[in-house]
Design a protein around this motif. Structure first.
Motif, PDB file in Angstrom:
ATOM      1  N   TYR A  49       3.126  -3.321   1.613  1.00  0.00           N
ATOM      2  CA  TYR A  49       1.854  -2.653   2.063  1.00  0.00           C
ATOM      3  C   TYR A  49       1.681  -1.534   1.678  1.00  0.00           C
ATOM      4  O   TYR A  49       2.548  -0.556   1.728  1.00  0.00           O
ATOM      5  CB  TYR A  49       1.710  -2.721   3.673  1.00  0.00           C
ATOM      6  N   ASN A  50       0.579  -1.044   1.161  1.00  0.00           N
ATOM      7  CA  ASN A  50       0.074   0.288   0.808  1.00  0.00           C
ATOM      8  C   ASN A  50      -1.041   0.558   1.452  1.00  0.00           C
ATOM      9  O   ASN A  50      -2.265   0.033   1.564  1.00  0.00           O
ATOM     10  CB  ASN A  50      -0.089   0.286  -0.839  1.00  0.00           C
ATOM     11  N   ASN A  51      -0.918   1.455   2.586  1.00  0.00           N
ATOM     12  CA  ASN A  51      -2.017   2.188   3.344  1.00  0.00           C
ATOM     13  C   ASN A  51      -2.751   0.653   4.061  1.00  0.00           C
ATOM     14  O   ASN A  51      -3.902   0.584   4.041  1.00  0.00           O
ATOM     15  CB  ASN A  51      -3.254   2.641   2.505  1.00  0.00           C
ATOM     16  N   LYS A  52      -1.975  -0.166   4.574  1.00  0.00           N
ATOM     17  CA  LYS A  52      -2.358  -0.904   5.286  1.00  0.00           C
ATOM     18  C   LYS A  52      -2.885  -2.302   4.706  1.00  0.00           C
ATOM     19  O   LYS A  52      -3.081  -3.465   5.272  1.00  0.00           O
ATOM     20  CB  LYS A  52      -3.391  -0.838   6.430  1.00  0.00           C
ATOM     21  N   GLU A  53      -2.623  -2.083   3.293  1.00  0.00           N
ATOM     22  CA  GLU A  53      -3.172  -3.488   2.760  1.00  0.00           C
ATOM     23  C   GLU A  53      -1.993  -4.039   1.846  1.00  0.00           C
ATOM     24  O   GLU A  53      -1.304  -3.359   1.281  1.00  0.00           O
ATOM     25  CB  GLU A  53      -4.118  -2.879   1.425  1.00  0.00           C
TER      26      GLU A  53
END
Lengths: 113, 112
Positions: A49-53
């Motif tokens: 996940y990157n910044n909640k994505e």
């Protein structure tokens, strides 16, 4: 002051149960990961996940569902546990900038009986 | 991992040098890493090398990279009993969102 912390450290549960593993990092990193380490110590990425994505979703059964409520947390929920899910699960985090050095949590040893 | 290979075991006497070898297949790898895992613990980043370098030294650790042969090695000078652990080689690519491909790990046992 642990940088990447996972709970619980040990988890023993019966087949068919649903369980969650929690992970938190206080490094300000933007990316978090779940890796699975099998009995032969082989490490394989499951999710990232990157910044909640969600940005990486390897071939993982859909019984595994990651959830990132904010960029400091990445939890792993597992439904209908199977014997083959027994492994050590590691959470890790990294910044977005190379060289991407990971900081790992100390692992959660999951045993399904 | 199928893209990164390491020998599985190395035994070394205390005070000697250890050399752990790794080969990788992807020529687009941008960074290569060495991690150490002690029993019951997570992986700890030891060192890394950018793919356009051929050597990096950090105290007792020396990393050598032969990009032509896709061969990476980690040399530990004056090996101590505290160096007993599993050592993982890993690679990353610039377009991989930080995803690391790990080798299977080399178990290093240091004997007195």
């Amino acid at each position: 002051d642990t940088a990447v912390s996972q709970t619980p450290k040990y988890l023993v549960t019966q087949m068919g149960n649903d369980k969650s593993i929690k992970c938190e990092q206080n490094l300000g990193h933007d990316t978090m990961y779940w890796y699975k380490q099998d009995s032969k110590k082989f490490l394989k990425i499951m999710f990232s996940y990157n910044n909640k994505e969600l940005i990486i979703n390897e071939t993982v059964p859909n019984r595994f569902s990651p959830k990132s409520p904010d960029k400091a947390h990445l939890n792993l929920h597992i439904n209908s546990l199977e014997l083959g899910d027994s492994a050590v699960y590691f959470c890790a985090s990294s910044s977005d900038r190379v060289p991407y050095g990971y900081t790992f949590g100390s692992g959660t040893r999951l045993t399904v009986v | 991992g199928e893209d990164v290979e390491q020998s599985l075991f190395l035994s070394v006497r205390e005070g000697d040098s250890s050399v752990i070898n790794c080969t990788y297949t992807d020529s687009s790898s941008t960074y290569l890493y060495w991690y150490k895992q002690e029993p019951g613990a997570g992986l700890q980043l030891l060192t890394y090398i950018f793919s356009n370098m051929d050597m990096k030294q950090d105290q007792r650790l020396t990393v050598l990279l032969n990009k032509k042969d896709k061969h990476l090695s980690l040399r530990i000078a004056d090996t101590q009993t505290g160096d007993s652990a599993i050592y993982f080689c890993a690679e990353s690519k610039s377009d991989s969102w930080g995803k690391l491909q790990f080798g299977a790990g080399t178990q290093v046992v240091v004997t007195p």
